[in-house]
Each structure stands twice: as C-alpha cells, then as structure tokens.
Design an enzyme around this catalytic site. Structure first.
Site, PDB file in Angstrom:
ATOM      1  N   ARG A 148       0.679  -1.079  -0.090  1.00 36.94           N
ATOM      2  CA  ARG A 148       0.189   0.287   0.018  1.00 36.94           C
ATOM      3  C   ARG A 148       1.190   1.101  -0.187  1.00 36.94           C
ATOM      4  O   ARG A 148       0.260   2.446   0.047  1.00 36.94           O
ATOM      5  CB  ARG A 148      -0.860  -0.187   1.166  1.00 36.94           C
ATOM      6  N   TYR A 149       1.641   1.443   0.368  1.00 31.95           N
ATOM      7  CA  TYR A 149       2.968   2.306   1.148  1.00 31.95           C
ATOM      8  C   TYR A 149       4.261   1.907  -0.339  1.00 31.95           C
ATOM      9  O   TYR A 149       4.398   0.539  -0.424  1.00 31.95           O
ATOM     10  CB  TYR A 149       4.039   2.501   2.389  1.00 31.95           C
ATOM     11  N   ARG A 152       7.109  -0.427   1.909  1.00 29.76           N
ATOM     12  CA  ARG A 152       6.500  -1.040   2.449  1.00 29.76           C
ATOM     13  C   ARG A 152       5.437  -2.355   2.422  1.00 29.76           C
ATOM     14  O   ARG A 152       5.209  -1.559   1.516  1.00 29.76           O
ATOM     15  CB  ARG A 152       6.764  -0.661   4.275  1.00 29.76           C
ATOM     16  N   CYS A 161      -4.439 -17.612  14.918  1.00 24.82           N
ATOM     17  CA  CYS A 161      -3.578 -16.347  16.069  1.00 24.82           C
ATOM     18  C   CYS A 161      -3.819 -17.175  16.915  1.00 24.82           C
ATOM     19  O   CYS A 161      -4.884 -18.656  17.700  1.00 24.82           O
ATOM     20  CB  CYS A 161      -4.481 -16.026  16.458  1.00 24.82           C
ATOM     21  N   CYS A 165      -9.063 -12.141  18.119  1.00 20.41           N
ATOM     22  CA  CYS A 165     -10.107 -11.118  19.124  1.00 20.41           C
ATOM     23  C   CYS A 165     -11.273 -10.842  18.378  1.00 20.41           C
ATOM     24  O   CYS A 165     -11.281 -10.494  17.213  1.00 20.41           O
ATOM     25  CB  CYS A 165      -8.969 -10.131  18.664  1.00 20.41           C
ATOM     26  N   CYS A 168     -11.328  -8.092  15.687  1.00 23.39           N
ATOM     27  CA  CYS A 168     -10.432  -8.041  14.628  1.00 23.39           C
ATOM     28  C   CYS A 168     -10.715  -7.714  13.632  1.00 23.39           C
ATOM     29  O   CYS A 168     -11.943  -8.395  12.896  1.00 23.39           O
ATOM     30  CB  CYS A 168      -9.740  -9.971  14.272  1.00 23.39           C
ATOM     31  N   ARG A 170      -9.179  -7.910  10.563  1.00 26.09           N
ATOM     32  CA  ARG A 170      -8.914  -9.788   9.347  1.00 26.09           C
ATOM     33  C   ARG A 170      -9.923 -10.304   9.917  1.00 26.09           C
ATOM     34  O   ARG A 170      -9.322 -12.027   9.338  1.00 26.09           O
ATOM     35  CB  ARG A 170      -7.169  -9.677   8.983  1.00 26.09           C
ATOM     36  N   ASP A 329     -11.409  -0.348  13.704  1.00 29.66           N
ATOM     37  CA  ASP A 329     -11.563  -0.408  12.405  1.00 29.66           C
ATOM     38  C   ASP A 329     -13.024  -0.583  12.310  1.00 29.66           C
ATOM     39  O   ASP A 329     -13.867  -1.154  12.656  1.00 29.66           O
ATOM     40  CB  ASP A 329     -10.945  -1.385  11.563  1.00 29.66           C
ATOM     41  N   ASP A 366      -7.751   4.438  10.632  1.00 26.15           N
ATOM     42  CA  ASP A 366      -6.995   3.790   9.459  1.00 26.15           C
ATOM     43  C   ASP A 366      -8.056   4.069   8.567  1.00 26.15           C
ATOM     44  O   ASP A 366      -8.958   3.505   8.755  1.00 26.15           O
ATOM     45  CB  ASP A 366      -6.646   2.062   9.790  1.00 26.15           C
ATOM     46  N   LYS A 373      -2.610   5.437   7.701  1.00 28.23           N
ATOM     47  CA  LYS A 373      -3.200   5.540   9.428  1.00 28.23           C
ATOM     48  C   LYS A 373      -3.019   7.451   8.839  1.00 28.23           C
ATOM     49  O   LYS A 373      -2.174   8.078   8.735  1.00 28.23           O
ATOM     50  CB  LYS A 373      -1.985   5.058   9.707  1.00 28.23           C
TER      51      LYS A 373
HETATM   52  S1  SF4 Z   1      -6.259  -8.539  15.809  1.00 31.02           S
HETATM   53 FE1  SF4 Z   1      -7.198 -10.422  14.679  1.00 31.02          FE
HETATM   54  S2  SF4 Z   1      -4.896 -10.907  13.784  1.00 31.02           S
HETATM   55 FE2  SF4 Z   1      -4.290  -9.682  15.528  1.00 31.02          FE
HETATM   56  S3  SF4 Z   1      -4.267 -11.818  17.129  1.00 31.02           S
HETATM   57 FE3  SF4 Z   1      -6.302 -10.813  16.885  1.00 31.02          FE
HETATM   58  S4  SF4 Z   1      -7.321 -11.492  15.592  1.00 31.02           S
HETATM   59 FE4  SF4 Z   1      -4.778 -12.502  15.524  1.00 31.02          FE
END
Ligand code: SF4
Length: 427
Positions: A148-149, A152, A161, A165, A168, A170, A329, A366, A373
């Site tokens: 994207r940049y 990097r 994971c 979370c 998340c 993603r 997000d 973001d 960001k």
């Molecule tokens: S935010 Fe998403 S990618 Fe990051 S540790 Fe938690 S579940 Fe995994």
C-alpha cells in the site's frame, strides 16, 4: 515589514502566558484503579504439570474452542451463549488456557473476557461495516502480500492466532483454515520483492507470525534478509500477551540473527501485563529487539483515560514503547466495540503532558478503504496571526510563540550567500 504584534493574532494576548479556561475535555468520573491480574488456573487444568503449562505447544493443543469447554471455566451469560452459537462461520473461537486463566469467571464485563468471548452483538451488522475495512485485498499484487505504501509491504504469513480477538480487522482471513503461507506463495512474494527495489521494510503479520515454528519463521526472515534492498524487518504479534510461553530462549536467539528487527506487540489492557508477559518482553528486549505496542481503542474495555494511562506506564516498565492507539476499524459485526473519535482524542489529551512523553502513543484512524494511517490529536493551536501563534499547553494555559521573521530571514540569508559566493571570492 509590519511588526508582529498581539493585534496580528485572532485572540488578543496580554502577556506570554495567561490562564484561559478552554473547553478541555471533562475529567472522567468513575474508578481510577485498575486491578492487577494474576493467573488463576481454573480447576479444569489443576492437574496439569508446570512443565506442560509453560509449554507453548501444550497451550496451543489445549485451546478452548467450544461452548462445552467454555462453560467449564466461565459462568456464561445468555448474550455470550448466543454469541458462541453464532460464531461459527464468522470468526473462529479459540482461547489459550493461559489467557482463559486471566478471565474473571463470574464477570462478563471482565476486559480479558470481552476481547475473546463472542457475544450476540457480533451478529448485528451496521451499514458502514466492510468485509475488508482497510482495502488490503485490492492492494495485494501477490497472495499474502499487501503493498500500500511505496517503500514498505505487509506480508501475511499465517492465518492462525493463539486467541481470536472479537474485534479483529482481518476476521475475513484469520482462523478459517489455520494454515501458513504456502511455499509457492512465498516464492512468488520473493520474486515480487526482487523486482520492487523501492521496498525497504517488510512487516510480517497474519494471523500471528510467532505461531510459526522457529525453522519456518527463520526461513522467511533469512530469505527476506538476503534481499539487499530490504533494510528493516518487523513482526506484528499478540503472542507475547496471549501465549507468552512461546517466547523462548531459542526463539530470541534465532530472531537476533536478523537485526534490524522490530516487534510490535498488540496490547489492550493493563490486566494483560502479568509476570509471564513481563518475562516474555524482557527476554525479547534483552535480545536487542526494539518493542512497540499497538492498542485498539475498545468501548467498555480500555476507553477510559485512567486505563490507558495505566497501560502505557506499565508498558514502559517492561521496555515496550507505546506506539499506536488505533481507532477500531469498520470490520463486520464490531460496532459494539467502537467508540467515538472524540474519545480517542480525549485519551491523548489526558496523556500528553500528564505522563512521560515516551508513554504517549500516536492515535490513528486507519482510513477506511486503504488510505493509510491518519494521526489525530487534540488541537493545541488557539490562533494564528502574522508572525505569531497562540498555543495552549496541557493545563490549558496559553503561550505565544513568535515565528521567525521570514522576510528579514531571507534578506540576511541572501546577504550571507553573496559574501560566500565562490566566484566572487575567486575574482
Ligand atoms: S487482532 Fe486479529 S490478527 Fe491480531 S491477534 Fe487478534 S485475531 Fe489475530
């Protein structure tokens, strides 16, 4: 040149400092003390040996992934039971025994519990939410790589994971198959990087890169390090928080070979900083790895200034530099976690000047869709005028700063340049 005077400012000033009651954010009410957390091993694992408990592979093998297991250790609410039922096909449920041992079994508002246990609110989708809130897929020239940049790239090395979370970003990717980037994909990534020599920084993320076995992770790091234009390697991880047993001497010895290498650790709440986490961060810091933190701002979890202040101060004590606070997000089913942007700015207002500068992270949004960001902070500029600017400090006091006299400055410089003109000197 018109002399700078107070009248050049929108707000007249009578001295260099004066107390002014600006509309600062109100001081939040409520409790100011954050309890310490200790690992309390639930009866389910009472017979587990210390050696097993401290073995990261044992922790991964024994992750909690079902309602039946969860109800053995937590008194679940109906919101949680419904959330667990509906989590299938949305975002996998997995909690390490270690992270579960930090949860309050009787309090559904426990900040550790709220991060990892699904709730019914997850099925409510808001019209602004997106499957891919940061537009990563459209910036992916090769599977697993986000570019994207200009200088990097982000390399997604696994979709696994230790703990998923519930907020998340993603969630469209993680936990679906629990697998790492394939060898074929990685060769394609390397070919892409070889032909994009402007890229100087590779961030390994996922999922969580530290869930890869040392050998696989080393293969990735060594082959990236072999590219002469790659200056910096970074790893984004939550493992030191959710599975601190993974930070072993062997892992650190391997990582040290690939300096400069930096690690960003995803912390959320001061209760996460246990003795096990302190040991893990010490081990990484002793390996010479600069550590930074990334924290998502989450409603009813860490959205109070006193909680964030405790978190950032505790982080400095374990040699982790608070780096970013992220506005949550627009990921699907996460509206119940989102706060207003004003809440994030208020937190920075209560940190800047009120604690060590190193402890103050940058608060960012973001940009939805992939704009990168965008930093946000309280507005400290009260007014601007010709040659002067009025600023307020963290206490709300006003100070006047005289800017350089640009015309005079230019004149002085051109006279100086004339004197130093080499042609004239030679003549
Ligand atoms: S935010 Fe998403 S990618 Fe990051 S540790 Fe938690 S579940 Fe995994």
């Amino acid at each position: 040149m018109e002399p700078a005077s107070d009248s050049n400012l929108d707000v007249p000033l009578k001295g260099t400092e004066k107390a002014l009651q600006l509309p600062l954010f109100p001081v939040p009410t409520g409790p100011k003390k954050v309890e310490e957390t200790k690992e309390i091993i639930p009866p389910l694992w009472k017979n587990v040996s210390e050696r097993e408990w401290n073995d990261w592979r044992w922790q991964l093998r024994h992750r909690i992934t079902t309602y039946e297991q969860l109800k053995e250790i937590l008194e679940l609410t109906s919101e949680e039971i419904e959330g667990i039922k509906h989590s299938k096909g949305r975002l996998a449920l997995a909690v390490t025994p270690y992270f579960a041992s930090l949860m309050d079994p009787f309090n559904p508002n426990c900040p550790i519990r709220r991060q990892a246990i699904p709730r019914i609110e997850e099925i409510h989708l808001s019209k602004n939410e997106m499957v891919d809130p940061l537009g990563e897929d459209k910036h992916s020239p090769v599977p697993g790589l986000v570019h994207r940049y200009p200088d990097r790239v982000l390399l997604l090395v696994t979709d696994q994971c230790a703990v998923y979370c519930r907020y998340c970003t993603r969630r469209r990717l993680v936990g679906s198959h629990e697998r790492s980037i394939t060898q074929g994909n990685f060769e394609e990534v390397l070919r892409y990087l070889k032909s994009h020599r402007k890229v100087r920084d590779v961030l390994l993320s996922g999922g969580d890169p530290l869930l890869l076995e040392n050998e696989r992770l080393e293969e990735i790091l060594s082959r990236l390090r072999a590219l002469p234009h790659i200056e910096l390697l970074r790893i984004g991880t939550r493992v030191p928080v959710t599975l601190p047993q993974r930070i072993t001497g062997g892992l650190v010895r391997m990582l040290k070979k690939y300096h400069p290498l930096m690690i960003s650790i995803h912390f959320t709440h001061p209760k996460e900083i246990t003795d096990a986490v302190k040991r893990a961060c010490n081990e990484l810091a002793d390996g010479g790895i600069p550590l930074g933190s990334q924290t998502v701002l989450l409603k009813s979890i860490n959205d109070k200034p006193y909680i964030m202040k405790k978190l950032v101060q505790e982080l400095l004590k374990i040699r982790v530099r608070p780096y970013y606070i992220y506005q949550c997000d627009l990921a699907m089913g996460t509206e119940h976690f989102r706060t207003s942007v004003a809440t994030g700015i208020q937190i920075i207002e209560k940190l800047r000047g009120h604690t060590t500068g190193y402890a103050v992270p940058t608060y960012v949004v973001d940009a939805p869709g992939g704009g990168g960001k965008i930093p946000l902070q309280p507005d400290y500029v009260v007014s601007r005028g010709k040659g002067k600017i009025a600023l307020r400090n963290y206490e709300g006091k006003i100070f006047e700063y005289s800017e350089p006299n640009i015309i005079e400055f230019k004149k002085t410089r051109s006279i100086g340049e004339e004197k130093a003109d080499p042609k004239k000197v030679m003549a």
